[in-house]
Design an enzyme around this catalytic site. Structure first.
Site, PDB file in Angstrom:
ATOM      1  N   GLY A 142       0.824  -1.203   0.000  1.00  0.00           N
ATOM      2  CA  GLY A 142       0.000   0.000   0.000  1.00  0.00           C
ATOM      3  C   GLY A 142       0.856   1.250   0.000  1.00  0.00           C
ATOM      4  O   GLY A 142       2.001   1.218   0.451  1.00  0.00           O
TER       5      GLY A 142
ATOM      6  N   GLN B 177       2.593  10.010   1.513  1.00  0.00           N
ATOM      7  CA  GLN B 177       3.938   9.425   1.648  1.00  0.00           C
ATOM      8  C   GLN B 177       4.881   9.873   0.532  1.00  0.00           C
ATOM      9  O   GLN B 177       6.083   9.653   0.628  1.00  0.00           O
ATOM     10  CB  GLN B 177       3.858   7.889   1.632  1.00  0.00           C
ATOM     11  CG  GLN B 177       3.258   7.307   2.890  1.00  0.00           C
ATOM     12  CD  GLN B 177       3.228   5.794   2.823  1.00  0.00           C
ATOM     13  OE1 GLN B 177       2.308   5.212   2.262  1.00  0.00           O
ATOM     14  NE2 GLN B 177       4.247   5.155   3.388  1.00  0.00           N
TER      15      GLN B 177
ATOM     16  N   CYS C 215       5.805  -0.446   7.018  1.00  0.00           N
ATOM     17  CA  CYS C 215       5.396   0.770   6.325  1.00  0.00           C
ATOM     18  C   CYS C 215       6.574   1.256   5.505  1.00  0.00           C
ATOM     19  O   CYS C 215       7.703   1.254   5.987  1.00  0.00           O
ATOM     20  CB  CYS C 215       4.992   1.827   7.354  1.00  0.00           C
ATOM     21  SG  CYS C 215       4.558   3.411   6.610  1.00  0.00           S
ATOM     22  N   LEU C 216       6.306   1.661   4.265  1.00  0.00           N
ATOM     23  CA  LEU C 216       7.398   2.118   3.396  1.00  0.00           C
ATOM     24  C   LEU C 216       8.055   3.387   3.930  1.00  0.00           C
ATOM     25  O   LEU C 216       9.176   3.708   3.547  1.00  0.00           O
ATOM     26  CB  LEU C 216       6.881   2.336   1.964  1.00  0.00           C
ATOM     27  CG  LEU C 216       6.405   1.054   1.253  1.00  0.00           C
ATOM     28  CD1 LEU C 216       5.820   1.387  -0.115  1.00  0.00           C
ATOM     29  CD2 LEU C 216       7.542   0.044   1.115  1.00  0.00           C
TER      30      LEU C 216
ATOM     31  N   HIS D 100      -4.407   1.211   7.700  1.00  0.00           N
ATOM     32  CA  HIS D 100      -3.048   1.771   7.725  1.00  0.00           C
ATOM     33  C   HIS D 100      -2.936   2.959   6.744  1.00  0.00           C
ATOM     34  O   HIS D 100      -2.450   4.030   7.106  1.00  0.00           O
ATOM     35  CB  HIS D 100      -2.045   0.664   7.367  1.00  0.00           C
ATOM     36  CG  HIS D 100      -0.622   1.104   7.349  1.00  0.00           C
ATOM     37  ND1 HIS D 100       0.315   0.634   8.243  1.00  0.00           N
ATOM     38  CD2 HIS D 100       0.039   1.965   6.532  1.00  0.00           C
ATOM     39  CE1 HIS D 100       1.479   1.212   7.982  1.00  0.00           C
ATOM     40  NE2 HIS D 100       1.344   2.008   6.948  1.00  0.00           N
ATOM     41  N   GLU D 101      -3.431   2.766   5.528  1.00  0.00           N
ATOM     42  CA  GLU D 101      -3.325   3.824   4.515  1.00  0.00           C
ATOM     43  C   GLU D 101      -4.273   4.980   4.830  1.00  0.00           C
ATOM     44  O   GLU D 101      -3.940   6.146   4.603  1.00  0.00           O
ATOM     45  CB  GLU D 101      -3.613   3.273   3.109  1.00  0.00           C
ATOM     46  CG  GLU D 101      -2.692   2.147   2.647  1.00  0.00           C
ATOM     47  CD  GLU D 101      -1.213   2.440   2.843  1.00  0.00           C
ATOM     48  OE1 GLU D 101      -0.801   3.613   2.772  1.00  0.00           O
ATOM     49  OE2 GLU D 101      -0.450   1.484   3.075  1.00  0.00           O
TER      50      GLU D 101
ATOM     51  N   HIS E 126      -2.634   7.282   7.155  1.00  0.00           N
ATOM     52  CA  HIS E 126      -1.672   8.177   6.495  1.00  0.00           C
ATOM     53  C   HIS E 126      -2.348   9.459   6.019  1.00  0.00           C
ATOM     54  O   HIS E 126      -1.770  10.540   6.100  1.00  0.00           O
ATOM     55  CB  HIS E 126      -1.045   7.481   5.272  1.00  0.00           C
ATOM     56  CG  HIS E 126       0.168   6.658   5.586  1.00  0.00           C
ATOM     57  ND1 HIS E 126       1.300   7.191   6.146  1.00  0.00           N
ATOM     58  CD2 HIS E 126       0.439   5.341   5.402  1.00  0.00           C
ATOM     59  CE1 HIS E 126       2.217   6.238   6.286  1.00  0.00           C
ATOM     60  NE2 HIS E 126       1.713   5.097   5.857  1.00  0.00           N
TER      61      HIS E 126
HETATM   62 NI    NI Z   1       2.556   3.186   5.744  1.00  0.00          NI
END
Ligand code: NI
Length: 169
Positions: free
Chosen positions: A45, A50, A92-93, A134-135, A138
């Site tokens: 995701g 981000q 998480c990226l 999660h997204e 963000h």
């Molecule tokens: Ni993330």
């Protein structure tokens, strides 16, 4: 085009995404960039915040690597129902190298627009439900570290500072 993914503690990760007024060709080009960036990472995701685009948009693909891709686009998402509890080990990226157990709702119902600007509703559980939460976080400027207890939070914060320090030298 592959975009640069912001890493914690970059302040831009704390910005709230603005509502997308219209799904323009520019938005669709951004979606393509986000998908490309997510697949290259690789990740399941990616939220627009981000990559420094503070708008209400994220993409998810939870297909296994041996399955065909299954890109899902969520514009102006709203979680309209949450049910149950689940603990999931998340990454998480924006937190490379960090994996922690996070409490989430086991099931969610989400409303959003797809890449054509068409509204849809989706009920999700398991990994998809976790990824959506999660997204979605963000887009509110919330990060996985905000769900950790004080000790893990301090540890993660320190690990990330060290990592970013090393990356910049
Ligand atoms: Ni993330």
């Amino acid at each position: 085009m592959i975009r640069t993914i912001l890493h914690y503690p970059d302040k831009r990760l704390r910005e709230r995404g603005k509502k997308v007024e219209a799904v323009t060709p520019e938005i669709r080009a951004l979606i393509d960039d986000m998908a490309e960036t997510m697949y290259a990472a690789p990740g399941v995701g990616l939220a627009a915040t981000q990559i420094g685009e503070a708008i209400q948009l994220f993409v998810i693909d939870i297909a296994d690597s041996d399955e065909p891709s299954d890109l899902r686009v969520f514009i102006n998402p709203e979680i309209v129902e949450s049910q149950g509890e689940i603990v999931w080990q998340e990454g998480c990226l924006s937190f490379p190298g960090i994996q922690e157990d996070i409490d989430r709702a086991a099931k969610v119902r989400v409303r959003a627009l797809d890449r054509d600007g068409k509204p849809f509703e989706l009920e999700a559980e398991g990994l998809l439900a976790v990824a959506i939460q999660h997204e979605y976080d963000h887009l509110q400027g919330l990060l996985m570290i905000d769900h950790m207890g004080p000790l893990k939070k301090r540890l993660t914060h320190r690990k990330m500072l060290k990592r970013e320090e090393q990356a910049s030298t």
